[in-house]
Write a protein that holds these residues in place. Sequence first.
Motif, PDB file in Angstrom:
ATOM      1  N   ASP A   1       0.858  -1.185   0.000  1.00  0.00           N
ATOM      2  CA  ASP A   1       0.000   0.000   0.000  1.00  0.00           C
ATOM      3  C   ASP A   1       0.893   1.234   0.000  1.00  0.00           C
ATOM      4  O   ASP A   1       1.865   1.299   0.756  1.00  0.00           O
ATOM      5  CB  ASP A   1      -0.897   0.038   1.246  1.00  0.00           C
TER       6      ASP A   1
ATOM      7  N   GLY B   1      -2.425   0.533  -4.323  1.00  0.00           N
ATOM      8  CA  GLY B   1      -2.183  -0.703  -3.595  1.00  0.00           C
ATOM      9  C   GLY B   1      -2.289  -1.905  -4.498  1.00  0.00           C
ATOM     10  O   GLY B   1      -2.998  -1.885  -5.510  1.00  0.00           O
TER      11      GLY B   1
ATOM     12  N   GLY C   1      -4.669  -3.452  -2.400  1.00  0.00           N
ATOM     13  CA  GLY C   1      -3.849  -3.922  -1.294  1.00  0.00           C
ATOM     14  C   GLY C   1      -4.755  -4.224  -0.120  1.00  0.00           C
ATOM     15  O   GLY C   1      -5.869  -4.724  -0.301  1.00  0.00           O
TER      16      GLY C   1
ATOM     17  N   VAL D   1      -5.436   0.129   0.750  1.00  0.00           N
ATOM     18  CA  VAL D   1      -5.839   0.829  -0.471  1.00  0.00           C
ATOM     19  C   VAL D   1      -6.517  -0.178  -1.386  1.00  0.00           C
ATOM     20  O   VAL D   1      -5.891  -1.128  -1.848  1.00  0.00           O
ATOM     21  CB  VAL D   1      -4.639   1.480  -1.184  1.00  0.00           C
TER      22      VAL D   1
ATOM     23  N   ARG E   1      -8.744   3.897  -3.837  1.00  0.00           N
ATOM     24  CA  ARG E   1      -7.589   4.049  -4.719  1.00  0.00           C
ATOM     25  C   ARG E   1      -7.836   5.176  -5.721  1.00  0.00           C
ATOM     26  O   ARG E   1      -8.939   5.347  -6.225  1.00  0.00           O
ATOM     27  CB  ARG E   1      -7.328   2.735  -5.472  1.00  0.00           C
TER      28      ARG E   1
END
Length: 197
Positions: free
Chosen positions: A49, A94, A102, A105, A110
Amino acid sequence: GDALWRQMIYISPRSRVDLLLGYQFAHLNESLAIDSVTNPGIAQFRVLDSFSTTNEFHGGALGLQFVYDRPGVRLDLLGKVGLGNMHQTVLLDGNTNGAPNGLLVQATNRGLYSRNEFTAIPEFGATLSWCLSDSIEFSLGYSFLFFPSVVQAQHAIDPDLAVNLSVPLVGASRPEFDFQDGNYWVQGLNLGFAWRY
């Protein structure tokens, strides 16, 4: 960075005051990456991330500089404020094993976010100089700048941590992004040496 026009508005045998007008620029950026790797025994599992922030200020500057001069010693005092626009940018990204999303994220937060905030940046400085001769001078100074309305990487992390890992998404859209800015101040000391010939 500053580009200033200086106009003397007061003078006496030992002191003077100058009015300062001009342009001021400041750029602050920060990044935070959280990289974790686990190996459950079958395959490696890597989650990354990243949070990046940029603050760019453009504005007008207004200030006063006071100089007190006596034989062998000079004191310079500066007070200034920059008024203008702080352009804030936050980038969140991420991935897990190279695939999008991620842990902190995901698709819900995002992306690239930006906004503009009007702000005032005050600055204070003081410098004391010692003239050892007609050609040699030493100086010691202090400066302080205060930046309001600054986005930083840690403020871009959703503190709830109620991570929604379901696909398709079920329930609240977390983590989420919300602009949060704070104050940032800088202090500095400077030493100087001048030789005139």
